[in-house]
Design a protein around this motif. Structure first.
Motif: not given
Length: 210
Positions: A106-125
Protein backbone atom coordinates in the motif's frame (compact mmCIF):
# COMPACT_ATOMS: atom_id res chain seq x y z
CA UNK A 1 -13.83 18.17 -21.16
CA UNK A 2 -11.63 20.51 -23.16
CA UNK A 3 -7.95 19.91 -22.25
CA UNK A 4 -7.26 23.64 -22.08
CA UNK A 5 -10.33 24.31 -19.98
CA UNK A 6 -9.72 21.57 -17.40
CA UNK A 7 -6.69 23.16 -15.65
CA UNK A 8 -8.52 26.48 -15.48
CA UNK A 9 -11.56 24.85 -13.88
CA UNK A 10 -9.32 23.06 -11.39
CA UNK A 11 -7.64 26.34 -10.46
CA UNK A 12 -10.97 28.14 -10.06
CA UNK A 13 -12.34 25.27 -7.97
CA UNK A 14 -9.23 25.37 -5.81
CA UNK A 15 -9.70 29.08 -5.15
CA UNK A 16 -13.38 28.54 -4.38
CA UNK A 17 -12.66 25.70 -1.96
CA UNK A 18 -9.89 27.65 -0.29
CA UNK A 19 -12.25 30.57 0.32
CA UNK A 20 -15.04 28.29 1.53
CA UNK A 21 -12.81 26.34 3.90
CA UNK A 22 -11.26 29.45 5.36
CA UNK A 23 -14.70 31.01 5.81
CA UNK A 24 -16.06 27.93 7.59
CA UNK A 25 -13.01 27.05 9.66
CA UNK A 26 -10.47 29.84 9.54
CA UNK A 27 -7.95 27.12 8.55
CA UNK A 28 -5.40 28.71 10.85
CA UNK A 29 -1.84 27.47 10.44
CA UNK A 30 0.42 27.74 13.49
CA UNK A 31 4.05 27.17 12.61
CA UNK A 32 5.42 26.68 16.10
CA UNK A 33 8.27 24.27 15.55
CA UNK A 34 9.40 25.16 12.04
CA UNK A 35 8.74 27.77 9.36
CA UNK A 36 6.82 27.02 6.17
CA UNK A 37 9.65 26.10 3.84
CA UNK A 38 9.78 24.75 0.29
CA UNK A 39 11.78 21.63 1.10
CA UNK A 40 10.73 18.02 0.70
CA UNK A 41 8.69 17.04 3.75
CA UNK A 42 6.37 14.42 5.15
CA UNK A 43 3.71 16.15 7.22
CA UNK A 44 2.16 13.59 9.57
CA UNK A 45 -0.93 14.37 11.62
CA UNK A 46 -3.78 12.99 13.69
CA UNK A 47 -6.82 11.76 11.77
CA UNK A 48 -10.36 12.65 12.88
CA UNK A 49 -12.35 13.17 9.69
CA UNK A 50 -12.28 12.85 5.91
CA UNK A 51 -12.07 16.65 6.03
CA UNK A 52 -8.54 16.43 7.50
CA UNK A 53 -7.11 16.20 3.99
CA UNK A 54 -8.89 19.39 2.95
CA UNK A 55 -8.00 21.36 6.08
CA UNK A 56 -4.31 20.44 5.88
CA UNK A 57 -4.27 21.47 2.22
CA UNK A 58 -5.92 24.80 3.01
CA UNK A 59 -3.60 25.52 5.95
CA UNK A 60 -0.48 25.40 3.79
CA UNK A 61 0.65 28.57 2.02
CA UNK A 62 0.27 28.59 -1.76
CA UNK A 63 3.92 27.85 -2.50
CA UNK A 64 3.73 24.68 -0.38
CA UNK A 65 0.31 23.53 -1.62
CA UNK A 66 1.69 23.27 -5.13
CA UNK A 67 4.43 20.81 -4.09
CA UNK A 68 2.58 18.86 -1.38
CA UNK A 69 0.31 15.90 -2.09
CA UNK A 70 -2.19 14.66 0.51
CA UNK A 71 -2.92 10.97 0.96
CA UNK A 72 -6.53 10.05 0.13
CA UNK A 73 -8.43 6.83 0.80
CA UNK A 74 -9.28 5.52 -2.67
CA UNK A 75 -12.52 3.82 -1.60
CA UNK A 76 -13.95 7.09 -0.20
CA UNK A 77 -12.54 9.76 -2.50
CA UNK A 78 -13.35 7.99 -5.77
CA UNK A 79 -16.94 7.07 -4.91
CA UNK A 80 -18.29 9.72 -7.26
CA UNK A 81 -16.82 11.36 -10.39
CA UNK A 82 -16.91 14.74 -8.64
CA UNK A 83 -14.94 13.55 -5.58
CA UNK A 84 -12.43 11.87 -7.84
CA UNK A 85 -12.03 15.01 -9.96
CA UNK A 86 -11.57 17.21 -6.87
CA UNK A 87 -8.91 14.99 -5.33
CA UNK A 88 -7.11 14.46 -8.63
CA UNK A 89 -7.31 17.84 -10.35
CA UNK A 90 -7.43 20.20 -7.35
CA UNK A 91 -5.58 18.44 -4.50
CA UNK A 92 -3.28 16.27 -6.65
CA UNK A 93 -3.87 13.58 -4.04
CA UNK A 94 -2.17 10.20 -3.79
CA UNK A 95 -4.74 7.43 -3.63
CA UNK A 96 -4.13 4.64 -1.16
CA UNK A 97 -6.10 1.45 -1.59
CA UNK A 98 -7.03 0.31 1.92
CA UNK A 99 -8.39 -2.95 0.51
CA UNK A 100 -5.05 -4.12 -0.90
CA UNK A 101 -4.05 -7.59 0.23
CA UNK A 102 -1.36 -10.16 -0.37
CA UNK A 103 1.87 -9.00 -1.98
CA UNK A 104 0.57 -5.57 -2.93
CA UNK A 105 2.38 -2.81 -1.04
CA UNK A 106 0.00 0.00 0.00
CA UNK A 107 3.00 2.33 0.36
CA UNK A 108 3.96 2.02 -3.31
CA UNK A 109 2.21 5.22 -4.50
CA UNK A 110 3.73 7.16 -1.57
CA UNK A 111 7.19 5.86 -2.40
CA UNK A 112 6.72 6.89 -6.02
CA UNK A 113 5.65 10.40 -5.01
CA UNK A 114 8.61 10.87 -2.65
CA UNK A 115 11.01 9.47 -5.23
CA UNK A 116 9.61 12.06 -7.64
CA UNK A 117 10.49 14.83 -5.17
CA UNK A 118 7.00 15.61 -3.87
CA UNK A 119 6.13 16.38 -0.26
CA UNK A 120 3.22 14.42 1.21
CA UNK A 121 0.59 14.69 3.94
CA UNK A 122 0.25 11.42 5.85
CA UNK A 123 -2.12 10.18 8.55
CA UNK A 124 -0.12 7.42 10.27
CA UNK A 125 -3.09 6.01 12.20
CA UNK A 126 -4.38 4.65 8.90
CA UNK A 127 -7.97 5.22 9.94
CA UNK A 128 -9.93 7.90 11.75
CA UNK A 129 -9.47 8.11 15.51
CA UNK A 130 -11.02 10.47 18.05
CA UNK A 131 -10.30 14.03 19.07
CA UNK A 132 -8.72 13.09 22.40
CA UNK A 133 -5.60 11.36 21.13
CA UNK A 134 -4.48 9.49 18.04
CA UNK A 135 -4.46 5.74 17.81
CA UNK A 136 -1.15 3.89 17.61
CA UNK A 137 0.72 4.73 14.43
CA UNK A 138 1.09 2.07 11.77
CA UNK A 139 4.44 1.16 10.26
CA UNK A 140 4.14 3.28 7.11
CA UNK A 141 5.77 6.41 8.54
CA UNK A 142 8.71 4.39 9.83
CA UNK A 143 9.20 2.60 6.50
CA UNK A 144 9.15 5.88 4.58
CA UNK A 145 11.56 7.54 7.02
CA UNK A 146 13.90 4.57 6.62
CA UNK A 147 13.72 4.67 2.82
CA UNK A 148 13.96 8.48 2.48
CA UNK A 149 16.32 9.72 5.25
CA UNK A 150 16.70 13.12 3.59
CA UNK A 151 13.01 14.00 3.77
CA UNK A 152 12.05 16.25 6.70
CA UNK A 153 9.41 14.77 9.03
CA UNK A 154 7.05 17.44 10.41
CA UNK A 155 4.40 16.54 13.03
CA UNK A 156 1.07 18.37 12.99
CA UNK A 157 -2.03 18.52 15.17
CA UNK A 158 -5.42 19.16 13.54
CA UNK A 159 -7.88 20.71 15.97
CA UNK A 160 -11.69 20.79 15.84
CA UNK A 161 -12.20 19.57 12.28
CA UNK A 162 -14.42 16.68 13.39
CA UNK A 163 -16.97 19.26 14.60
CA UNK A 164 -17.25 20.98 11.21
CA UNK A 165 -19.01 17.97 9.69
CA UNK A 166 -20.47 15.86 12.53
CA UNK A 167 -21.18 12.26 11.69
CA UNK A 168 -24.52 11.92 9.91
CA UNK A 169 -24.74 15.62 9.03
CA UNK A 170 -24.83 16.96 5.49
CA UNK A 171 -24.38 20.69 6.05
CA UNK A 172 -21.03 21.79 7.53
CA UNK A 173 -21.04 23.81 10.75
CA UNK A 174 -18.80 26.91 10.96
CA UNK A 175 -16.19 26.09 13.62
CA UNK A 176 -12.77 27.65 14.12
CA UNK A 177 -10.14 25.03 13.25
CA UNK A 178 -6.38 25.09 13.28
CA UNK A 179 -3.36 23.08 12.23
CA UNK A 180 -0.31 23.34 14.49
CA UNK A 181 3.01 22.34 12.94
CA UNK A 182 5.75 21.21 15.32
CA UNK A 183 9.50 20.77 15.27
CA UNK A 184 10.77 18.17 12.80
CA UNK A 185 11.85 14.77 14.07
CA UNK A 186 14.24 12.28 12.53
CA UNK A 187 14.70 8.54 12.66
CA UNK A 188 17.60 7.84 15.02
CA UNK A 189 20.51 5.60 14.15
CA UNK A 190 19.48 2.07 15.03
CA UNK A 191 16.12 3.21 16.39
CA UNK A 192 13.61 0.40 16.14
CA UNK A 193 10.17 0.74 14.61
CA UNK A 194 8.14 0.69 17.81
CA UNK A 195 10.30 3.28 19.53
CA UNK A 196 10.21 5.64 16.55
CA UNK A 197 6.45 5.35 16.01
CA UNK A 198 5.76 5.99 19.70
CA UNK A 199 8.00 9.05 19.60
CA UNK A 200 6.36 10.32 16.40
CA UNK A 201 2.89 9.87 17.92
CA UNK A 202 3.97 11.73 21.05
CA UNK A 203 5.34 14.58 18.90
CA UNK A 204 1.85 14.98 17.41
CA UNK A 205 0.13 14.76 20.80
CA UNK A 206 2.46 17.34 22.29
CA UNK A 207 0.95 19.90 19.91
CA UNK A 208 -2.61 19.50 21.22
CA UNK A 209 -2.50 22.22 23.84
CA UNK A 210 0.21 24.39 22.32
Amino acid sequence: MNDKLSPLLAKLMGLFLLGLIRTLTGAQARWQGCPPKAEQRIYFANHQSHADLVLMWAALPEELRSITRPIAAKDYWTKTPFKKWITTAVFNAIYVDRAKTGDQDPLEPLVEALAHGDSIILFPEGTRGNHEEPQKFKAGLYNLALKFPGVVLVPAWINNVQRVMPKGEVVPVPILCSVTFGAPIALGDGEDRGEFLARARQAVMDLRDS
